[in-house]
Design a protein around this motif. Structure first.
Motif, PDB file in Angstrom:
ATOM      1  N   LEU A  51       0.909  -1.280  -0.181  1.00  0.00           N
ATOM      2  CA  LEU A  51      -0.068  -0.307   0.035  1.00  0.00           C
ATOM      3  C   LEU A  51       0.834   1.359   0.058  1.00  0.00           C
ATOM      4  O   LEU A  51       0.156   2.327  -0.787  1.00  0.00           O
ATOM      5  CB  LEU A  51      -1.155   0.562   0.877  1.00  0.00           C
ATOM      6  CG  LEU A  51      -1.858   0.976   1.512  1.00  0.00           C
ATOM      7  CD1 LEU A  51      -3.000   1.307   0.008  1.00  0.00           C
ATOM      8  CD2 LEU A  51      -2.793   1.225   3.020  1.00  0.00           C
ATOM      9  N   TRP A  54       2.461   1.605  -4.045  1.00  0.00           N
ATOM     10  CA  TRP A  54       0.995   1.919  -5.136  1.00  0.00           C
ATOM     11  C   TRP A  54       0.688   3.573  -4.411  1.00  0.00           C
ATOM     12  O   TRP A  54       0.552   4.579  -5.532  1.00  0.00           O
ATOM     13  CB  TRP A  54       0.257   1.193  -4.540  1.00  0.00           C
ATOM     14  CG  TRP A  54      -0.758   1.759  -4.812  1.00  0.00           C
ATOM     15  CD1 TRP A  54      -0.813   1.283  -6.698  1.00  0.00           C
ATOM     16  CD2 TRP A  54      -1.909   2.540  -4.759  1.00  0.00           C
ATOM     17  NE1 TRP A  54      -2.547   2.604  -7.500  1.00  0.00           N
ATOM     18  CE2 TRP A  54      -2.892   2.583  -5.358  1.00  0.00           C
ATOM     19  CE3 TRP A  54      -2.302   3.191  -2.969  1.00  0.00           C
ATOM     20  CZ2 TRP A  54      -3.836   3.108  -6.094  1.00  0.00           C
ATOM     21  CZ3 TRP A  54      -3.909   3.445  -3.741  1.00  0.00           C
ATOM     22  CH2 TRP A  54      -4.385   3.591  -4.839  1.00  0.00           C
ATOM     23  N   ILE A  65      -5.579   9.231   2.662  1.00  0.00           N
ATOM     24  CA  ILE A  65      -6.212   8.141   2.873  1.00  0.00           C
ATOM     25  C   ILE A  65      -7.447   7.677   3.194  1.00  0.00           C
ATOM     26  O   ILE A  65      -8.034   8.027   4.784  1.00  0.00           O
ATOM     27  CB  ILE A  65      -5.544   7.116   2.995  1.00  0.00           C
ATOM     28  CG1 ILE A  65      -3.754   7.009   2.945  1.00  0.00           C
ATOM     29  CG2 ILE A  65      -5.613   5.553   3.810  1.00  0.00           C
ATOM     30  CD1 ILE A  65      -3.066   6.342   3.790  1.00  0.00           C
ATOM     31  N   ALA A  70      -8.568   3.627  -0.722  1.00  0.00           N
ATOM     32  CA  ALA A  70      -8.858   1.472  -0.266  1.00  0.00           C
ATOM     33  C   ALA A  70      -9.457   0.920  -1.594  1.00  0.00           C
ATOM     34  O   ALA A  70      -9.024   0.242  -1.583  1.00  0.00           O
ATOM     35  CB  ALA A  70      -8.963   1.326   1.043  1.00  0.00           C
ATOM     36  N   PHE A  73      -7.738   1.053  -3.898  1.00  0.00           N
ATOM     37  CA  PHE A  73      -6.493   0.068  -4.279  1.00  0.00           C
ATOM     38  C   PHE A  73      -6.962  -1.344  -4.663  1.00  0.00           C
ATOM     39  O   PHE A  73      -5.362  -2.233  -5.311  1.00  0.00           O
ATOM     40  CB  PHE A  73      -4.861   0.061  -2.704  1.00  0.00           C
ATOM     41  CG  PHE A  73      -4.013  -0.920  -2.297  1.00  0.00           C
ATOM     42  CD1 PHE A  73      -3.020  -1.252  -2.700  1.00  0.00           C
ATOM     43  CD2 PHE A  73      -4.953  -2.458  -2.192  1.00  0.00           C
ATOM     44  CE1 PHE A  73      -2.030  -1.410  -2.513  1.00  0.00           C
ATOM     45  CE2 PHE A  73      -3.987  -3.312  -1.812  1.00  0.00           C
ATOM     46  CZ  PHE A  73      -2.850  -3.491  -1.893  1.00  0.00           C
ATOM     47  N   CYS A  78      -2.256  -4.618 -10.552  1.00  0.00           N
ATOM     48  CA  CYS A  78      -0.031  -4.034 -10.089  1.00  0.00           C
ATOM     49  C   CYS A  78       0.564  -3.975 -10.664  1.00  0.00           C
ATOM     50  O   CYS A  78       0.539  -4.965 -11.739  1.00  0.00           O
ATOM     51  CB  CYS A  78      -0.155  -5.246  -8.533  1.00  0.00           C
ATOM     52  SG  CYS A  78       0.586  -5.020  -7.684  1.00  0.00           S
ATOM     53  N   VAL A  97      -4.764  -4.339   4.107  1.00  0.00           N
ATOM     54  CA  VAL A  97      -4.916  -3.390   3.331  1.00  0.00           C
ATOM     55  C   VAL A  97      -5.519  -2.864   5.076  1.00  0.00           C
ATOM     56  O   VAL A  97      -4.885  -1.631   5.275  1.00  0.00           O
ATOM     57  CB  VAL A  97      -4.327  -3.062   2.164  1.00  0.00           C
ATOM     58  CG1 VAL A  97      -4.712  -1.423   2.197  1.00  0.00           C
ATOM     59  CG2 VAL A  97      -3.584  -3.610   1.868  1.00  0.00           C
TER      60      VAL A  97
END
Length: 412
Positions: A51, A54, A65, A70, A73, A78, A97
């Motif tokens: 995380l 990223w 955040i 989330a 993500f 990826c 995460v």
């Protein structure tokens, strides 16, 4: 041997957590303290680092955040360095995460999503709960339940208790019988009667309104106690695997239930200070906060000692019994104790009339009576406030009852 976070990348360059690296380290240390295994901690460490990297690639600040980040993500295809190939992110990975994001929120690093506000209890209901706590000696579980049930009834009753009358009280309860089970309504009537007595004592409603609450028909003590034979009880106890932490804990629980007739709530509330090892006694606080000191049988005491020595998490003081999976936390629900009994019944392969913790309580009372104990003795061990409750167990001695049964009128 479990893999460390450094080994997790299998030779690939480990993902760079950047500015979040100290917090990732703190996160993994926190999980270790909670009792998670090293392999589990390694997985969370990799997810948190992923995380962090990223966020850098997506140019998202830590302070930004939130749940939306989330979700982004979770959807990203990826290409992050350190990942073996381009792929999606699994649901399990995303849960890890989100747990890291929750940790950041707990530390004040990111803004936490506000929890849905619970309905605010009416001021008088809060006062009623305080009255129960100070003067009635009931448990917090009962206090909470009575408060919720009164709150459920207030929209139909109205918030001006001086205007309530017997007809309104009756109509509201009768209406509830058409929505929920009679057992639930019966408990609701107990809460309402208590609330009406509380209001009446303060001059906030008409005196005697508690008498207007309908009585829900239920024949008390009409059925035979549900129990199993002593040999079956021993079979249940023998199912516990004493080579595993769970088996050691469950054996201690089963022996306390079977030998002393404890309730599930008693198991939850037991603390280390409740055991007097020198006198071999156990202090139990039951209904009405009454404390009773019971003799601790040798096998039950040995089982508890084995649990404390071999299976209990290394926590100083506090409750005796804990969950054995991370995070470390004490048993807090009676259903967990009943699950221990239910699991033993399934392993033993016996037929039981019920499968909760009370099965062993009833079995202990029945065994004591059949062993020659008096009703007074059984009542003292089970901590019954009414002799009628103990006399209920006399019905299991059918042989004795046949000797005193009178012939039915008209029988030839």
């Amino acid at each position: 041997m479990a893999k460390s976070s450094e080994d997790h990348c299998h030779g690939l360059r480990c993902m760079d957590a950047g500015d979040l690296a100290p917090l990732v380290t703190e996160f993994t240390r926190h999980l270790t303290v909670l009792g998670h295994k090293s392999l589990t901690v390694s997985g969370y460490d990799a997810a948190a680092r992923h995380l962090a990297q990223w966020l850098t690639l997506a140019k998202i600040a830590v302070a930004d955040i939130d749940d939306g980040v989330a979700d982004r993500f979770a959807r990203h295809r990826c290409r992050c360095p350190g990942i073996r190939r381009e792929r999606g992110v699994s649901a399990k990975y995303v849960r890890r995460v989100r747990r890291f994001i929750e940790f950041l929120g707990e530390r004040g690093i990111v803004q936490r999503k506000p929890k849905p506000a619970l309905p605010t209890p009416h001021r008088r209901v809060v006062e009623f709960q305080d009255w129960l706590r100070q003067h009635r000696g009931v448990t917090e579980l009962t206090i909470d339940r009575h408060g919720r049930m009164v709150m459920r009834l207030l929209p139909a009753l109205g918030i001006r208790p001086r205007s309530w009358n017997a007809q309104l009280i009756r109509d509201v309860i009768i209406a509830e019988t058409k929505r929920v089970s009679l057992a639930y309504v019966k408990t609701m009537t107990m809460a309402l009667r208590g609330y009406l007595r509380f209001l009446s004592a303060r001059g906030l409603c008409r005196a005697g309104l508690d008498q207007a609450v309908p009585i829900i028909p239920q024949w008390r003590l009409s059925s035979l106690p549900r129990y199993i034979r002593s040999s079956d009880v021993e079979t249940l106890i023998a199912t516990c695997d004493q080579t595993s932490a769970t088996g050691v804990r469950d054996r201690a629980i089963l022996l306390l239930l079977a030998r002393l007739g404890l309730r599930a709530s008693d198991i939850l509330s037991l603390r280390l200070t409740d055991i007097d090892w020198q006198q071999a006694t156990l202090s139990v606080r039951g209904k009405g906060r009454r404390e009773t000191r019971l003799p601790l049988p040798q096998d039950a005491g040995d089982a508890v000692l084995a649990y404390l020595d071999q299976a209990r998490p290394h926590v100083v003081g506090g409750p005796i019994f804990f969950m054995l999976n991370a995070p470390i936390r004490p048993l807090t629900r009676s259903s967990v104790v009943s699950d221990v009994v239910r699991c033993a019944i399934r392993k033993a392969g016996i037929t039981a009339p019920s499968n909760g913790a009370n099965l062993l309580r009833h079995s202990a009372a029945t065994a004591m009576l059949r062993g020659g104990a008096t009703l007074d003795t059984v009542g003292a061990v089970l901590r019954h406030r009414s002799p009628d409750m103990t006399a209920h167990y006399a019905k299991v001695d059918v042989t004795m009852l046949l000797q005193i049964a009178q012939p039915w009128p008209g029988d030839a």
